[in-house]
Design a protein around this motif. Structure first.
Motif, PDB file in Angstrom:
ATOM      1  N   LEU A  41      -3.565   1.742 -14.843  1.00  0.00           N
ATOM      2  CA  LEU A  41      -3.468   2.948 -14.090  1.00  0.00           C
ATOM      3  C   LEU A  41      -2.923   4.084 -14.814  1.00  0.00           C
ATOM      4  N   LEU A  97     -10.008  14.603 -23.635  1.00  0.00           N
ATOM      5  CA  LEU A  97     -10.545  15.333 -23.109  1.00  0.00           C
ATOM      6  C   LEU A  97      -9.800  16.713 -23.393  1.00  0.00           C
ATOM      7  N   ALA A 144      -7.933   9.016 -20.933  1.00  0.00           N
ATOM      8  CA  ALA A 144      -9.245   9.959 -20.684  1.00  0.00           C
ATOM      9  C   ALA A 144      -8.512  12.113 -20.444  1.00  0.00           C
ATOM     10  N   THR A 190      -8.149  -0.834  -6.346  1.00  0.00           N
ATOM     11  CA  THR A 190      -6.470  -1.459  -6.173  1.00  0.00           C
ATOM     12  C   THR A 190      -7.067  -1.264  -5.028  1.00  0.00           C
ATOM     13  N   PHE A 191      -6.577   0.152  -3.910  1.00  0.00           N
ATOM     14  CA  PHE A 191      -5.664   0.336  -2.987  1.00  0.00           C
ATOM     15  C   PHE A 191      -7.211  -0.599  -1.752  1.00  0.00           C
ATOM     16  N   LEU A 251      -6.255  13.892  -6.160  1.00  0.00           N
ATOM     17  CA  LEU A 251      -6.316  12.637  -6.071  1.00  0.00           C
ATOM     18  C   LEU A 251      -4.306  12.252  -5.181  1.00  0.00           C
ATOM     19  N   LYS A 252      -3.957  13.265  -6.004  1.00  0.00           N
ATOM     20  CA  LYS A 252      -3.226  12.615  -4.783  1.00  0.00           C
ATOM     21  C   LYS A 252      -2.550  12.046  -3.118  1.00  0.00           C
ATOM     22  N   LEU A 312       3.119   1.462  -3.610  1.00  0.00           N
ATOM     23  CA  LEU A 312       1.810   1.832  -4.054  1.00  0.00           C
ATOM     24  C   LEU A 312       0.737   3.092  -4.244  1.00  0.00           C
ATOM     25  N   ALA A 313       1.101   3.900  -2.785  1.00  0.00           N
ATOM     26  CA  ALA A 313       0.666   5.571  -2.533  1.00  0.00           C
ATOM     27  C   ALA A 313       1.825   6.361  -3.457  1.00  0.00           C
ATOM     28  N   THR A 318      -5.494   4.345 -18.226  1.00  0.00           N
ATOM     29  CA  THR A 318      -6.692   4.807 -18.036  1.00  0.00           C
ATOM     30  C   THR A 318      -6.734   6.625 -18.187  1.00  0.00           C
ATOM     31  N   LYS A 324     -12.644   6.780 -14.475  1.00  0.00           N
ATOM     32  CA  LYS A 324     -12.439   5.663 -14.910  1.00  0.00           C
ATOM     33  C   LYS A 324     -10.936   4.974 -14.123  1.00  0.00           C
ATOM     34  N   PHE A 325      -9.977   6.523 -14.004  1.00  0.00           N
ATOM     35  CA  PHE A 325      -8.926   6.231 -12.863  1.00  0.00           C
ATOM     36  C   PHE A 325      -9.434   6.409 -11.675  1.00  0.00           C
ATOM     37  N   ILE A 328       0.379  10.672 -10.552  1.00  0.00           N
ATOM     38  CA  ILE A 328      -0.445  11.836 -11.001  1.00  0.00           C
ATOM     39  C   ILE A 328       0.398  12.701 -11.813  1.00  0.00           C
ATOM     40  N   LYS A 386      -6.117  17.025  -9.599  1.00  0.00           N
ATOM     41  CA  LYS A 386      -4.884  16.537  -9.200  1.00  0.00           C
ATOM     42  C   LYS A 386      -4.457  16.568  -7.695  1.00  0.00           C
ATOM     43  N   LYS A 432     -10.717   2.749 -10.396  1.00  0.00           N
ATOM     44  CA  LYS A 432      -9.971   1.550 -10.457  1.00  0.00           C
ATOM     45  C   LYS A 432      -9.132   1.855  -9.313  1.00  0.00           C
ATOM     46  N   THR A 433      -8.489   3.313  -9.193  1.00  0.00           N
ATOM     47  CA  THR A 433      -7.896   3.820  -7.640  1.00  0.00           C
ATOM     48  C   THR A 433      -8.374   3.089  -6.691  1.00  0.00           C
ATOM     49  N   ILE A 474      -5.088  10.893  -1.639  1.00  0.00           N
ATOM     50  CA  ILE A 474      -5.257   9.056  -1.127  1.00  0.00           C
ATOM     51  C   ILE A 474      -4.342   8.584  -1.345  1.00  0.00           C
ATOM     52  N   LYS A 475      -3.883   7.994  -0.036  1.00  0.00           N
ATOM     53  CA  LYS A 475      -3.225   7.071   0.419  1.00  0.00           C
ATOM     54  C   LYS A 475      -3.144   5.724   0.863  1.00  0.00           C
ATOM     55  N   GLY A 476      -4.060   5.172   1.284  1.00  0.00           N
ATOM     56  CA  GLY A 476      -4.150   3.543   1.053  1.00  0.00           C
ATOM     57  C   GLY A 476      -6.067   3.465   0.834  1.00  0.00           C
ATOM     58  N   TYR A 523     -15.390  13.415 -15.718  1.00  0.00           N
ATOM     59  CA  TYR A 523     -15.361  12.219 -17.115  1.00  0.00           C
ATOM     60  C   TYR A 523     -13.850  11.690 -16.665  1.00  0.00           C
ATOM     61  N   GLY A 524     -12.715  13.276 -16.947  1.00  0.00           N
ATOM     62  CA  GLY A 524     -11.254  12.915 -17.027  1.00  0.00           C
ATOM     63  C   GLY A 524     -11.227  12.349 -15.559  1.00  0.00           C
ATOM     64  N   ILE A 525     -11.697  11.623 -14.973  1.00  0.00           N
ATOM     65  CA  ILE A 525     -11.098  11.355 -13.451  1.00  0.00           C
ATOM     66  C   ILE A 525     -12.084   9.579 -12.913  1.00  0.00           C
ATOM     67  N   TYR A 546       2.026   5.984  -7.189  1.00  0.00           N
ATOM     68  CA  TYR A 546       0.403   6.587  -7.751  1.00  0.00           C
ATOM     69  C   TYR A 546       0.786   7.826  -7.650  1.00  0.00           C
ATOM     70  N   LYS A 547       1.599   9.262  -6.850  1.00  0.00           N
ATOM     71  CA  LYS A 547       1.305  10.547  -6.516  1.00  0.00           C
ATOM     72  C   LYS A 547       2.367  10.865  -7.922  1.00  0.00           C
ATOM     73  N   LEU A 574       1.287  -1.405  -0.272  1.00  0.00           N
ATOM     74  CA  LEU A 574       0.313  -0.255  -0.322  1.00  0.00           C
ATOM     75  C   LEU A 574       0.501   1.130  -0.131  1.00  0.00           C
TER      76      LEU A 574
END
Lengths: 160, 220
Positions: A123, A134, A130, B183-184, B150-151, A90-91, A126, B175-176, A98, B147, B179-180, B153-155, B171-173, A94-95, A87
């Motif tokens: 990820l 856009l 998107a 996954t977590f 979204l960053k 990945l965290a 995806t 699906k991502f 993004i 952004k 999935k995120t 999100i840690k767990g 729309y832009g976020i 993941y940053k 976790l």
């Protein structure tokens, strides 16, 4: 246990170390016929290196299915520290995903892109797809890539 | 074929959650907008409701799709909505800059409506060039906030709440983010692991809901 892979049909000796598929290891472990060892790419040494700098770790070389296998194996061992490692790693990555997602296909991000596990790549794709759609919509170009390539192919004929 | 590929990749998700850009734009065209027709016609009965009657130079509210069609045929002028006025947009931009965390309230389909009006009825939008620039700035500011959110999100996160987000940003976020979160969640469920940090909870909200703060306990 008879080790059927050998044509001689020798029995497998107790305390031997063999590598088997995960599905078989899972089954044998459930029946308490074997003891499992944690693979190197999920061991303590790796955990220390990984958590020191998750972004720098090349997971694709280590194991492209790092997270998927890590999840299964941590479940087999009931190891919550392994889950925590997955976790946290990945965290952190993941940053980074993004931050870089808007310009993913550029050459400057190739080094990081080449280190991604398959789940991370999924990820990234995806997010990137998107954002690309856009961007195309914002600039007014909503033609599909198929239409664009058809148009490109038709142009040499038209120019004649 | 694209829909089948999507279904394989995201099993269990309802198709209605996978709106494409064109579908989002299509839905946006149901928004009502005021026009000044230059023809006379009695009211017309549509599935969505009764529209009209149409009297020359008398403002009447119609769905955007009809307004755009009439405008293309030269049968009406469109009165741009108040929020698309350059002064209001500049105030919105200033507010977006000032507030680093929250989104300024804008119509849910503001991006689509603005895009379609600027494409089809540019002359009906006052200071259209400036409007484009300011809208682009607003979009960039909001996308930065998304952004940075979204960053954070840690767990394991059960849901994310995004107040006043617009349809295109979602729309832009979409699906991502799904999935995120999946996954977590699947990783943390491997051993029933519950992180010691405060469990984050925020919901994917409909932006037409009440304007409250982000509910995640970490800053978003």
């Amino acid at each position: 246990v008879t080790w059927t892979e050998n044509s001689s049909g020798e029995n497998l000796k107790a305390e031997s170390r063999v590598q088997v598929s995960l599905w078989l290891a899972d089954t044998l472990s459930t029946r308490e016929m074997v003891e499992l060892e944690i693979p190197d790419f999920l061991g303590k040494q790796f955990e220390q290196n990984f958590l020191a700098d998750p972004v720098a770790m090349n997971l694709r070389d280590r194991c492209p299915l790092f997270y998927e296998l890590g999840r299964r194996i941590s479940g087999l061992f009931g190891d919550s520290s392994m889950t925590s490692m997955l976790l946290k790693g990945l965290a952190a990555r993941y940053k980074e995903i993004i931050v870089r997602s808007t310009v993913w296909r550029s050459n400057t991000h190739a080094p990081f892109a080449s280190k991604l596990a398959s789940l991370e790549e999924h990820l990234v794709n995806t997010k990137y797809n998107a954002e690309r759609k856009l961007y195309k919509w914002t600039t007014g170009d909503l033609r599909s890539s198929r239409e664009l390539s058809r148009k490109r192919k038709a142009q040499p004929a038209n120019s004649l | 074929r694209e829909r089948e590929r999507e279904r394989e990749r995201l099993p269990g998700l309802a198709m209605s959650q996978l709106l494409s850009i064109k579908e989002t734009e299509f839905v946006a065209q149901d928004q009502l907008i005021t026009i000044l027709p230059n023809f006379r016609m009695p009211e017309i009965s549509l599935v969505a409701g009764i529209i009209g009657p149409f009297e020359p130079q008398q403002p009447v509210q119609v769905p955007l799709w009809l307004a755009l069609q009439l405008r293309k045929e030269g049968k009406c002028g469109i009165i741009a909505p108040d929020w698309l006025d350059i002064d209001n947009l500049q105030a919105t931009e200033a507010q977006e800059r000032q507030d680093e965390k929250n989104f300024t309230p804008l119509p849910y389909h503001y991006a689509e409506i603005a895009s379609m009006l600027l494409k089809t009825a540019q002359s009906d939008v006052k200071d259209s060039r400036k409007v484009r620039t300011v809208l682009a700035n607003i979009s960039d500011l909001r996308s930065c906030k998304i952004k940075s959110g979204l960053k954070s999100i840690k767990g394991k996160v059960d849901f994310i709440k995004l107040n006043n987000i617009s349809a295109m940003e979602l729309y832009g976020i979409r699906k991502f983010s799904i999935k995120t979160l999946n996954t977590f969640k699947s990783l943390s469920q491997a051993t029933g692991y519950e992180p010691s940090q405060i469990s984050q909870s925020a919901s994917f909200g409909n932006s037409t809901q009440s304007q409250s703060q982000f509910s995640q306990e970490d800053d978003f």
